[in-house]
Design a protein around this motif. Sequence first.
Motif, PDB file in Angstrom:
ATOM      1  N   LEU A  43       0.834  -1.194   0.000  1.00 17.11           N
ATOM      2  CA  LEU A  43       0.000   0.000   0.000  1.00 17.11           C
ATOM      3  C   LEU A  43       0.878   1.256   0.000  1.00 17.11           C
ATOM      4  CD1 LEU A  43      -1.650  -2.317   1.616  1.00 17.11           C
ATOM      5  CD2 LEU A  43      -3.145  -0.431   2.227  1.00 17.11           C
ATOM      6  N   PHE A  90      -7.838   2.264  -0.587  1.00 20.01           N
ATOM      7  CA  PHE A  90      -8.285   1.957   0.762  1.00 20.01           C
ATOM      8  C   PHE A  90      -8.262   3.215   1.615  1.00 20.01           C
ATOM      9  CE2 PHE A  90      -8.696  -2.566   0.702  1.00 20.01           C
ATOM     10  CZ  PHE A  90      -7.750  -3.031  -0.192  1.00 20.01           C
ATOM     11  N   ILE A  97      -1.534   6.136  17.693  1.00 17.90           N
ATOM     12  CA  ILE A  97      -0.484   5.187  17.338  1.00 17.90           C
ATOM     13  C   ILE A  97      -0.977   3.750  17.355  1.00 17.90           C
ATOM     14  CG2 ILE A  97       1.389   6.652  18.147  1.00 17.90           C
ATOM     15  CD1 ILE A  97       1.447   4.952  20.675  1.00 17.90           C
ATOM     16  N   GLU A  99      -4.082   0.836  16.225  1.00 15.47           N
ATOM     17  CA  GLU A  99      -4.347   0.162  14.973  1.00 15.47           C
ATOM     18  C   GLU A  99      -5.106   1.020  13.983  1.00 15.47           C
ATOM     19  OE1 GLU A  99      -7.258  -2.693  17.232  1.00 15.47           O
ATOM     20  OE2 GLU A  99      -7.583  -2.884  15.073  1.00 15.47           O
ATOM     21  N   LEU A 100      -4.804   0.741  12.706  1.00 15.22           N
ATOM     22  CA  LEU A 100      -5.541   1.331  11.602  1.00 15.22           C
ATOM     23  C   LEU A 100      -6.749   0.459  11.304  1.00 15.22           C
ATOM     24  CD1 LEU A 100      -2.609   2.138   9.149  1.00 15.22           C
ATOM     25  CD2 LEU A 100      -4.090   3.821  10.231  1.00 15.22           C
ATOM     26  N   PHE A 102      -9.434  -0.311   8.409  1.00 13.53           N
ATOM     27  CA  PHE A 102      -9.557  -0.108   6.974  1.00 13.53           C
ATOM     28  C   PHE A 102     -10.981  -0.337   6.485  1.00 13.53           C
ATOM     29  CE2 PHE A 102      -5.367   0.502   5.146  1.00 13.53           C
ATOM     30  CZ  PHE A 102      -4.554   0.182   6.211  1.00 13.53           C
TER      31      PHE A 102
ATOM     32  N   TYR B  36       0.541  -6.019  10.319  1.00 10.67           N
ATOM     33  CA  TYR B  36      -0.783  -6.183   9.733  1.00 10.67           C
ATOM     34  C   TYR B  36      -0.811  -7.425   8.851  1.00 10.67           C
ATOM     35  CZ  TYR B  36      -2.155  -1.539  11.226  1.00 10.67           C
ATOM     36  OH  TYR B  36      -2.473  -0.447  11.987  1.00 10.67           O
ATOM     37  N   PRO B  44      -5.952  -4.319   4.963  1.00 17.47           N
ATOM     38  CA  PRO B  44      -5.122  -4.929   6.015  1.00 17.47           C
ATOM     39  C   PRO B  44      -5.833  -4.934   7.364  1.00 17.47           C
ATOM     40  CG  PRO B  44      -3.837  -3.393   4.703  1.00 17.47           C
ATOM     41  CD  PRO B  44      -5.274  -3.205   4.315  1.00 17.47           C
ATOM     42  N   PHE B  46      -5.102  -5.295  11.581  1.00 21.88           N
ATOM     43  CA  PHE B  46      -4.123  -5.190  12.673  1.00 21.88           C
ATOM     44  C   PHE B  46      -3.905  -6.550  13.334  1.00 21.88           C
ATOM     45  CE2 PHE B  46      -2.078  -3.004  16.204  1.00 21.88           C
ATOM     46  CZ  PHE B  46      -2.379  -3.795  17.306  1.00 21.88           C
ATOM     47  N   GLN B  49       1.076  -4.904  18.037  1.00 20.82           N
ATOM     48  CA  GLN B  49       1.934  -3.724  18.089  1.00 20.82           C
ATOM     49  C   GLN B  49       2.824  -3.800  19.318  1.00 20.82           C
ATOM     50  OE1 GLN B  49       0.433   0.350  19.270  1.00 20.82           O
ATOM     51  NE2 GLN B  49       0.898   0.795  17.131  1.00 20.82           N
TER      52      GLN B  49
END
Lengths: 111, 109
Positions: A43, A90, A97, A99-100, A102, B36, B44, B46, B49
Amino acid sequence: NAGVTQTPKFRILKIGQSMTLQCTQDMNHNYMYWYRQDPGMGLKLIYYSVGAGITDKGEVPNGYNVSRSTTEDFPLRLELAAPSQTSVYFCASSYGIGELFFGEGSRLTVL
Amino acid sequence: LAKTTQPISMDSYEGQEVNITCSHNNIATNDYITWYQQFPSQGPRFIIQGYKTKVTNEVASLFIPADRKSSTLSLPRVSLSDTAVYYCLVSRDGNQFYFGTGTSLTVIP
């Protein structure tokens, strides 16, 4: 919760046309992102936003524009579509900081 | 942001432990390391971390040595459904998240 919602899921454009990919999130995240993913590749970050009214360029911003008038919405505008913009797009959001999250992606073909 | 380097692909048999290592030599003090997983035609997702030492959750472990210049994602007893692309990211303060090329893991029956 719907999470991150992207529309449309599929779109075919002719060269030179313009369009807007919509992205909305209902998690009250300050951070939002647009990525593109070409076949078999990772990505690439196009634009990101750290809050309403604030946007900044990522790795591959040329040919795109964004706006962030509300916390929930982060539309991506393609001006003068070119075949090189054929990709899967996406949208993602994050509270920091961590999780992303999507969306399901928007598959764009430019012919 | 620190650039990350991962193996392009890996194969593993079902039931084995898989370790994927990521190199991030220029990691900064404030950077976190995030992994990810991505399935075809999906965004993606998670996995885990960490900042230093070891982090474990219900699906994976993340090992980060003291110098933090690399990290290792460990997937215990993989199954066919773990076949996916795995990305290592170095992220800071939620501003920018750059994905590398990822590691394509194929689990073999």
